[in-house]
Design an enzyme around this catalytic site. Structure first.
Site, mmCIF file in Angstrom:
data_model
loop_
_atom_site.group_PDB
_atom_site.id
_atom_site.type_symbol
_atom_site.label_atom_id
_atom_site.label_comp_id
_atom_site.label_asym_id
_atom_site.label_seq_id
_atom_site.Cartn_x
_atom_site.Cartn_y
_atom_site.Cartn_z
ATOM 1 C CE LYS A 40 -0.340 -0.416 5.038
ATOM 2 N NZ LYS A 40 -1.168 -0.968 6.130
ATOM 3 C CE1 TYR A 268 12.877 31.408 3.283
ATOM 4 C CE2 TYR A 268 12.870 29.007 3.155
ATOM 5 C CZ TYR A 268 12.740 30.249 2.548
ATOM 6 O OH TYR A 268 12.476 30.317 1.213
ATOM 7 C CG MET A 316 9.031 23.153 -0.890
ATOM 8 S SD MET A 316 7.804 24.133 -1.748
ATOM 9 C CE MET A 316 6.883 24.862 -0.424
HETATM 10 C C1 LIG Z 1 -0.440 -1.998 6.756
HETATM 11 C C2 LIG Z 1 -0.990 -3.294 7.195
HETATM 12 C C3 LIG Z 1 -0.159 -4.415 7.352
HETATM 13 C C4 LIG Z 1 1.357 -4.337 7.250
HETATM 14 O O1 LIG Z 1 1.880 -3.782 8.441
HETATM 15 P P1 LIG Z 1 3.469 -3.738 8.703
HETATM 16 O O2 LIG Z 1 3.562 -3.335 10.125
HETATM 17 O O3 LIG Z 1 4.013 -2.685 7.787
HETATM 18 O O4 LIG Z 1 3.988 -5.073 8.413
HETATM 19 C C5 LIG Z 1 -0.753 -5.630 7.625
HETATM 20 N N1 LIG Z 1 -2.097 -5.737 7.771
HETATM 21 C C6 LIG Z 1 -2.922 -4.671 7.650
HETATM 22 C C7 LIG Z 1 -4.381 -4.861 7.824
HETATM 23 C C8 LIG Z 1 -2.397 -3.416 7.381
HETATM 24 O O5 LIG Z 1 -3.215 -2.366 7.283
#
Ligand SMILES: *Cc1c(COP(=O)(O)O)cnc(C)c1O
Length: 378
Positions: A40, A268, A316
């Site tokens: 993800k 800055y 930035m």
């Molecule tokens: C993001 C997520 C994972 C992975 O988590 P990690 O700690 O990065 O291994 C696993 N299961 C679900 C439901 C998640 O949302």
């Protein structure tokens, strides 16, 4: 088009190390446990499509993403492995897209199951679904006590093909395992209730990276590994488990070098002021590229194999470093912000510790403006 290697800043993605991490994780798993890698948020900032291609070649069984659009991106890039959407889907239009792109969905409630079943019936399509139980994360899912009712509710719809039942751990990265054990016992309780009701579940899963590394009794039929895939440990006490290698490096070039007199403010707000003359270098990377501004005056970069302190507020697009100790430095030289050179390593954990966040958040910030160079793609 300027070759990536000549740009002001970029991210290296080391596919050798990615493959290595898959291999050592697979060796660590209980025999029979499958590996689902979580890609993800554009694979935690590493680039979801390329990461998916490499990990699937390396033998992972399935991938997971958080949102529908992330799943569509993978299918459109030709990824054929099973893709599970971990997030909640609530509308008929989204269900239609899931069907169109052959994705797999998480169902978190009977209401959602109803929305899915209605839409799927109109399409005359059977969809693999994964049911989520809340065993203590208090995020998505149906209360574990109601597992049997939830599964029975889903099973009444022939359009819903029950592929797994899962839950998610809230504290597996902590050394105190009390809450994790409580969640596991609730998960076990739900499994027992399902068995007692003569319901067989093809696949059970509970563990994230921390759960996968800390206790093999959490492996069940499948584990969902995110962070560890990218070579970071969810907590220092899990370092002894498998030899992971970081996948991402952040590099940038020196764009100007100058000497400033004593008592000169830098950047800055002049949060840094030198008490003696300094040689400073400007580096072409800033917070818009994913370097947290909170690291201002709190980080080092690797220059010619040695550490150089960052000075003044990170801006930035640029930041400044003190290079007084580097006599023969030139404009155009490459510095390492995250990564290793020789003996010196700067990791996402170092940054996270310096500013009170977690390495997960550090990694996912490299997704906007930095080009990615994919090294050692299979
Ligand atoms: C993001 C997520 C994972 C992975 O988590 P990690 O700690 O990065 O291994 C696993 N299961 C679900 C439901 C998640 O949302």
């Amino acid at each position: 088009m300027i070759p990536l290697q000549q740009q002001r800043a970029w991210v290296n993605i080391n596919h050798h190390n990615l493959t290595h991490n898959v291999k050592v994780l697979k060796q660590w798993l209980n025999s029979g446990t499958k590996l689902m890698t979580v890609i993800k948020a554009d694979a935690y900032g590493h680039g979801a499509v390329k990461v998916a291609q490499t990990v699937i070649k390396a033998g992972v069984d399935a991938v997971a993403i958080a949102t529908l659009l992330e799943g569509i991106e993978l299918r459109q890039a030709g990824i054929e492995a099973p893709i599970l959407i971990l997030g909640a889907i609530n509308t008929a239009d989204e269900v239609k897209e899931i069907v169109k792109h052959n994705l797999e969905a998480t169902l978190c409630s009977p209401h959602q199951a109803q929305v899915f079943a209605d839409t799927l019936q109109s399409l005359n399509y059977v969809l693999p679904v994964h049911l989520k139980l809340d065993t203590g994360m208090s995020r998505l899912g149906t209360h574990w006590h109601n597992a049997v009712d939830f599964v029975k509710y889903v099973q009444q719809f022939p359009q819903l093909q029950l592929k797994s039942v899962y839950s998610h751990l809230a504290t597996a990265d902590e050394e105190d395992t009390t809450v994790m054990k409580l969640q596991q016992s609730r998960f076990e309780e739900a499994i027992f209730a399902l068995k007692s009701a003569n319901i067989s579940i093809p696949c059970l899963h509970l563990a994230n990276s921390a759960g996968t590394l800390c206790d093999r009794s959490l492996h069940y039929d499948l584990v969902r590994v995110g962070l560890a895939l990218y070579g970071l440990y969810p907590a220092p006490h899990l370092r002894h488990t498998v030899p992971l290698k970081p996948v991402l490096e952040v590099k940038a070039r020196i764009t100007q070098i100058k000497t400033i007199p004593a008592h000169t403010g830098v950047s800055y707000g002049h949060t840094f002021r030198c008490d003696r003359p300094l040689k400073i270098a400007v580096v072409g990377i800033g917070y818009a590229d994913g370097i947290p501004r909170l690291l201002s005056n709190k980080m080092n970069v690797i220059v010619q194999g040695k550490l150089a302190p960052q000075i003044g507020n990170i801006t930035m697009d640029q930041l400044m470093i003190d290079v007084t100790a580097f006599p023969d430095l030139e404009v155009g030289e490459i510095v390492t912000l995250l990564g290793e050179e020789g003996e010196i390593v700067i990791s996402a954990d170092d940054w996270a510790n310096a500013i009170g966040t977690i390495s997960w958040e550090i990694l996912c910030s490299f997704k906007h403006r930095l080009p990615r160079i994919n090294l050692y793609e299979a």
